[in-house]
Design a protein around this motif. Structure first.
Motif, PDB file in Angstrom:
ATOM      1  N   SER A  75       0.801  -1.214   0.000  1.00  0.00           N
ATOM      2  CA  SER A  75       0.000   0.000   0.000  1.00  0.00           C
ATOM      3  C   SER A  75       0.837   1.269   0.000  1.00  0.00           C
ATOM      4  O   SER A  75       0.297   2.352  -0.237  1.00  0.00           O
ATOM      5  CB  SER A  75      -0.935   0.011   1.221  1.00  0.00           C
ATOM      6  OG  SER A  75      -1.762  -1.133   1.232  1.00  0.00           O
ATOM      7  N   SER A  76       2.130   1.157   0.279  1.00  0.00           N
ATOM      8  CA  SER A  76       2.936   2.371   0.436  1.00  0.00           C
ATOM      9  C   SER A  76       4.112   2.484  -0.524  1.00  0.00           C
ATOM     10  O   SER A  76       4.699   3.554  -0.656  1.00  0.00           O
ATOM     11  CB  SER A  76       3.468   2.455   1.880  1.00  0.00           C
ATOM     12  OG  SER A  76       4.244   1.313   2.195  1.00  0.00           O
ATOM     13  N   SER A 145      -2.963   0.346  -4.846  1.00  0.00           N
ATOM     14  CA  SER A 145      -3.233   1.774  -4.650  1.00  0.00           C
ATOM     15  C   SER A 145      -1.959   2.597  -4.678  1.00  0.00           C
ATOM     16  O   SER A 145      -1.919   3.677  -5.246  1.00  0.00           O
ATOM     17  CB  SER A 145      -3.961   1.986  -3.320  1.00  0.00           C
ATOM     18  OG  SER A 145      -3.212   1.418  -2.256  1.00  0.00           O
ATOM     19  N   SER A 149      -2.003   7.380  -3.219  1.00  0.00           N
ATOM     20  CA  SER A 149      -3.428   7.372  -2.897  1.00  0.00           C
ATOM     21  C   SER A 149      -3.679   8.095  -1.569  1.00  0.00           C
ATOM     22  O   SER A 149      -3.102   7.744  -0.538  1.00  0.00           O
ATOM     23  CB  SER A 149      -3.913   5.922  -2.809  1.00  0.00           C
ATOM     24  OG  SER A 149      -5.250   5.867  -2.426  1.00  0.00           O
ATOM     25  N   SER A 151      -6.407   8.624   0.921  1.00  0.00           N
ATOM     26  CA  SER A 151      -7.722   8.166   1.369  1.00  0.00           C
ATOM     27  C   SER A 151      -7.738   8.126   2.883  1.00  0.00           C
ATOM     28  O   SER A 151      -6.700   8.202   3.548  1.00  0.00           O
ATOM     29  CB  SER A 151      -8.027   6.771   0.801  1.00  0.00           C
ATOM     30  OG  SER A 151      -7.902   6.744  -0.609  1.00  0.00           O
ATOM     31  N   HIS A 156      -8.453   2.899   3.361  1.00  0.00           N
ATOM     32  CA  HIS A 156      -7.250   2.081   3.204  1.00  0.00           C
ATOM     33  C   HIS A 156      -7.496   0.653   3.687  1.00  0.00           C
ATOM     34  O   HIS A 156      -7.044  -0.313   3.057  1.00  0.00           O
ATOM     35  CB  HIS A 156      -6.085   2.698   3.979  1.00  0.00           C
ATOM     36  CG  HIS A 156      -5.375   3.790   3.229  1.00  0.00           C
ATOM     37  ND1 HIS A 156      -4.733   3.565   2.026  1.00  0.00           N
ATOM     38  CD2 HIS A 156      -5.189   5.108   3.514  1.00  0.00           C
ATOM     39  CE1 HIS A 156      -4.182   4.682   1.590  1.00  0.00           C
ATOM     40  NE2 HIS A 156      -4.443   5.640   2.488  1.00  0.00           N
TER      41      HIS A 156
END
Length: 433
Positions: A75-76, A145, A149, A151, A156
């Motif tokens: 995600s990062s 993402s 992103s 959010s 998340h």
């Protein structure tokens, strides 16, 4: 042979059997429109957490931590860097856990906890899913993402739920062929398999195979336990000891692979309905007929634990520029734990595969008559089975003394013959070129 006893008394099959009703329940619920996709992800994730805690106890934390780290990295980190980072973090964590096993076995001289061994096995399977997913993201097969992103935290979590569910879903937590993230998503988003009757008969056939293997296991186990071991055998008797013991190992693997495959199929992840465009079809780990009849070590290698073989080919072999075969088997030894027997066994396996390619290439050029070809097939089949038995015992033994007994026995003649042929044929090939 303490590891031998541990392998046969391994309670993984009991936990896999206990998960069958929940797999069938999931398959049934998927046929209901009210069972939404997020609910399916939560069902699989909750089942994975409960199964992990039941099978591993407090050691389940060793599974949850790398799963959370992998989802955070996915995600990062950008798509081009995600595979490198996830691979480094996951293999570092798995290596530390394996070093803990080394410390217990070799330094403390204590038998390892059964729950800890189950955890290590599950951790190795988790490594497969994490690296498979990260490769899919890196190659653009799966969209993540990424770091750009913006959010809310709840958003998340909603986006991360499929990843958590995939990494920890209970049908594949303790065993089973590697299921790609695309197949996983297609199954979760889809309905139940189109032909329940076909699925029923497929599961029934697998059940009969499992029952037959269990009967063979009982008989073979009694034969092996009643006979001599490597420490007690004399001369040519050691060949029979090696062959029968390796047969017991193979039957145990076949039993677990069929059980794991049945659990995945019961949950609907083994059907062709989950296949996404451009993806290879579902292939179970156990192709028993090919494994027991082939006269080629290279074919045996591709068919042994097929999903893992495909994963290693994609992860290491296709990425390697120099000596990809050696790199693949070296990484396999690392992934398995780097015990002395594993290092020796996998390096020996790499040499045997290389020799196999040359031997059969020259045989195809010079053997013309049918009787000679039949004799050649028979001899190479027997030699292949004995070499595989030698490698299997080397990989499974844990103490250096047991490895030395194997290497110092008559059994070492079989890989030595292939090593000599490799040297002679490689020299001849060089002259012809």
């Amino acid at each position: 042979m303490g590891w031998l006893q541990l392998l046969f008394l391994h309670p993984v099959s009991l936990y896999q059997g206990a998960a069958f009703p929940f797999a069938l329940l999931f398959n049934y619920l998927c046929s209901m429109d009210s069972f939404s996709t997020p609910a399916r992800h939560l069902f699989l994730l909750a089942g994975g957490g409960a199964l992990a805690w039941a099978a591993m106890g407090s050691f389940a934390v060793l599974i949850f931590i790398p799963a959370v780290c992998a989802v955070v990295l996915i995600s990062s980190v950008g798509p081009q860097e995600v595979h490198r980072w996830t691979f480094f973090v996951q293999m570092s964590w798995q290596t530390l856990c394996h070093l803990g096993l080394h410390y217990t076995e070799y330094y403390l001289q204590e038998p390892p906890s059964t729950r800890f061994c189950i955890t290590l096995s599950s951790l190795m399977l988790l490594t497969q899913r994490i690296t498979s997913l990260s490769l899919d993201i890196c190659e653009g097969k799966v969209e993540a993402s990424g770091p750009r992103s913006r959010s809310s935290f709840s958003e998340h979590l909603r986006k991360a739920l499929p990843y958590f569910s995939y990494l920890l879903f209970f049908p594949a937590l303790l065993g089973g062929p590697l299921c790609s993230f695309q197949r996983f998503q297609a199954r979760v988003r889809g309905s139940s398999p189109p032909c329940p009757r076909r699925s029923f008969w497929a599961l029934t056939w697998r059940g009969l195979q499992i029952l037959g293997l269990e009967c063979l296991l009982v008989v073979t186990r009694r034969v092996v336990s009643a006979g001599a071991g490597l420490a007690d055998c004399r001369q040519l008797q050691c060949i029979y000891v090696m062959w029968s013991t390796a047969g017991l190992f193979k039957l145990t693997y076949y039993f677990h692979w069929l059980l794991d495959d049945s659990l995945l199929c019961a949950a609907g992840f083994g059907s062709e309905s989950g296949k996404s465009p451009g993806e290879e079809g579902y292939i179970p780990d156990a192709d028993i007929w090919t494994l027991e009849t082939t006269h080629r070590i290279s074919l045996f290698t591709r068919k042994w634990n097929q999903s893992t073989a495909r994963w290693l080919r994609r992860l290491v072999f296709q990425q390697g520029r120099a000596w990809p075969l050696l790199q693949t088997f070296t990484f396999s030894a690392w992934w398995h734990g780097l015990h002395p027997g594993q290092v020796f066994g996998f390096l020996c396996w790499a040499v045997m595969v290389e020799a196999d390619y040359l031997i059969h290439t020259f045989a195809n050029l010079f053997i013309r008559s049918w009787p000679m070809w039949l004799l050649y097939r028979t001899l190479t089949w027997a030699h292949t089975q004995l070499i595989i038995a030698y490698i299997m015992l080397a990989v499974q033994v844990r103490s250096p003394s047991s490895l030395w007994l194997l290497c110092n026995s008559y059994n070492s003649v079989f890989p030595m013959v292939y090593c000599i042929l490799l040297f002679l044929l490689a020299k001849r090939k060089h002259k012809l070129n």
